[in-house]
Design an enzyme around this catalytic site. Sequence first.
Site, PDB file in Angstrom:
ATOM      1  N   ASP A   1       0.702  -1.262  -0.058  1.00 21.85           N
ATOM      2  CA  ASP A   1       0.134  -0.119  -0.072  1.00 21.85           C
ATOM      3  C   ASP A   1       0.965   1.347  -0.076  1.00 21.85           C
ATOM      4  O   ASP A   1       1.817   1.332   0.871  1.00 21.85           O
ATOM      5  CB  ASP A   1      -0.942  -0.029   1.217  1.00 21.85           C
ATOM      6  CG  ASP A   1      -1.915   1.188   1.203  1.00 21.85           C
ATOM      7  OD1 ASP A   1      -3.408   0.611   1.049  1.00 21.85           O
ATOM      8  OD2 ASP A   1      -1.752   2.209   1.256  1.00 21.85           O
TER       9      ASP A   1
ATOM     10  N   GLU B   1     -11.711   3.944  -1.164  1.00 25.54           N
ATOM     11  CA  GLU B   1     -11.457   4.935  -1.951  1.00 25.54           C
ATOM     12  C   GLU B   1     -10.948   4.412  -3.236  1.00 25.54           C
ATOM     13  O   GLU B   1     -11.228   5.183  -4.381  1.00 25.54           O
ATOM     14  CB  GLU B   1      -9.835   5.266  -1.474  1.00 25.54           C
ATOM     15  CG  GLU B   1     -10.002   6.003  -0.085  1.00 25.54           C
ATOM     16  CD  GLU B   1      -8.574   6.285   0.715  1.00 25.54           C
ATOM     17  OE1 GLU B   1      -7.667   6.136  -0.166  1.00 25.54           O
ATOM     18  OE2 GLU B   1      -8.636   6.467   1.687  1.00 25.54           O
ATOM     19  N   VAL B   2     -10.617   2.963  -3.675  1.00 25.63           N
ATOM     20  CA  VAL B   2     -10.561   2.786  -4.904  1.00 25.63           C
ATOM     21  C   VAL B   2     -11.316   1.422  -5.169  1.00 25.63           C
ATOM     22  O   VAL B   2     -11.396   0.533  -4.597  1.00 25.63           O
ATOM     23  CB  VAL B   2      -8.862   2.149  -5.006  1.00 25.63           C
ATOM     24  CG1 VAL B   2      -8.565   1.437  -6.305  1.00 25.63           C
ATOM     25  CG2 VAL B   2      -7.692   3.199  -4.605  1.00 25.63           C
TER      26      VAL B   2
ATOM     27  N   HIS C   1     -10.242  -5.012  -3.356  1.00 25.01           N
ATOM     28  CA  HIS C   1      -8.896  -5.516  -2.811  1.00 25.01           C
ATOM     29  C   HIS C   1      -9.056  -5.848  -1.233  1.00 25.01           C
ATOM     30  O   HIS C   1      -9.819  -5.358  -0.543  1.00 25.01           O
ATOM     31  CB  HIS C   1      -7.932  -4.338  -2.923  1.00 25.01           C
ATOM     32  CG  HIS C   1      -8.331  -2.870  -2.361  1.00 25.01           C
ATOM     33  ND1 HIS C   1      -9.483  -2.186  -3.046  1.00 25.01           N
ATOM     34  CD2 HIS C   1      -8.171  -2.240  -1.353  1.00 25.01           C
ATOM     35  CE1 HIS C   1      -9.571  -1.125  -2.402  1.00 25.01           C
ATOM     36  NE2 HIS C   1      -9.024  -1.165  -1.195  1.00 25.01           N
TER      37      HIS C   1
ATOM     38  N   ASN D   1     -12.758  -3.041   2.424  1.00 29.01           N
ATOM     39  CA  ASN D   1     -13.801  -1.820   2.590  1.00 29.01           C
ATOM     40  C   ASN D   1     -14.649  -1.892   1.204  1.00 29.01           C
ATOM     41  O   ASN D   1     -14.554  -2.046   0.389  1.00 29.01           O
ATOM     42  CB  ASN D   1     -13.029  -0.475   2.520  1.00 29.01           C
ATOM     43  CG  ASN D   1     -12.122  -0.507   3.966  1.00 29.01           C
ATOM     44  OD1 ASN D   1     -12.501  -0.804   4.993  1.00 29.01           O
ATOM     45  ND2 ASN D   1     -11.047   0.185   3.563  1.00 29.01           N
TER      46      ASN D   1
HETATM   47  P1  DGP Z   1      -9.597   1.459   0.376  1.00 26.37           P
HETATM   48  O1  DGP Z   1      -9.872   2.688   1.282  1.00 26.37           O
HETATM   49  O2  DGP Z   1     -10.109   0.257   0.820  1.00 26.37           O
HETATM   50  O3  DGP Z   1     -10.211   1.728  -1.072  1.00 26.37           O
HETATM   51  O4  DGP Z   1      -7.951   1.633   0.172  1.00 26.37           O
HETATM   52  C1  DGP Z   1      -7.413   1.823  -0.968  1.00 26.37           C
HETATM   53  C2  DGP Z   1      -5.936   1.833  -0.578  1.00 26.37           C
HETATM   54  O5  DGP Z   1      -5.103   2.006  -1.784  1.00 26.37           O
HETATM   55  C3  DGP Z   1      -5.309   2.915   0.348  1.00 26.37           C
HETATM   56  O6  DGP Z   1      -4.967   2.427   1.354  1.00 26.37           O
HETATM   57  C4  DGP Z   1      -4.439   3.612  -0.422  1.00 26.37           C
HETATM   58  C5  DGP Z   1      -4.062   2.764  -1.468  1.00 26.37           C
HETATM   59  N1  DGP Z   1      -3.601   3.099  -2.827  1.00 26.37           N
HETATM   60  C6  DGP Z   1      -4.243   4.342  -3.343  1.00 26.37           C
HETATM   61  N2  DGP Z   1      -3.363   4.566  -4.683  1.00 26.37           N
HETATM   62  C7  DGP Z   1      -2.577   3.693  -4.613  1.00 26.37           C
HETATM   63  C8  DGP Z   1      -1.662   3.312  -5.686  1.00 26.37           C
HETATM   64  O7  DGP Z   1      -1.216   4.304  -6.685  1.00 26.37           O
HETATM   65  N3  DGP Z   1      -0.605   2.627  -5.284  1.00 26.37           N
HETATM   66  C9  DGP Z   1      -0.643   1.806  -3.926  1.00 26.37           C
HETATM   67  N4  DGP Z   1       0.541   1.020  -3.843  1.00 26.37           N
HETATM   68  N5  DGP Z   1      -1.490   2.111  -3.329  1.00 26.37           N
HETATM   69  C10 DGP Z   1      -2.471   3.022  -3.478  1.00 26.37           C
END
Ligand code: DGP
Length: 115
Positions: free
Chosen positions: A29, A94-95, A99, A86
Amino acid sequence: MPTLFERIAAGELPADIVYRDAEITAFRDIHPRAPVHILIVPNKPIPTANDIADGDAALVGRLFLVARDLARKLGIAEDGYRLIINCNQNGGQEVYHLHLHLIGGAPLGAMVGAR
Ligand code: DGP
């Protein structure tokens, strides 16, 4: 338009990859919440937990098997860790590409933050 995590899984965007196979990619992350914070994603886009199809059962099961193996490999299995998915706004997603967070390496405190 491919999702951010689809592009990481395809090798189109950089990430610190710790596991990859034909169906699943795992990478660190970018904003780790603990010493070990890995995101385990299906290579194909499934936006949220709501969108998991019956036919995805084996794939989703494998996310957990990869988490189990990575926890052992990264040395956090015995002390313990947390697995989190989440979903949508109230879940803090967020994404929008399914995941599984594998988080450990230190005591993690309360399961859900204080309100
Ligand atoms: P969620 O809130 O469950 O959607 O978590 C999304 C996670 O993704 C957050 O902990 C930060 C991570 N994240 C967002 N953008 C990137 C990225 O470009 N690269 C990596 N490695 N992690 C990312």
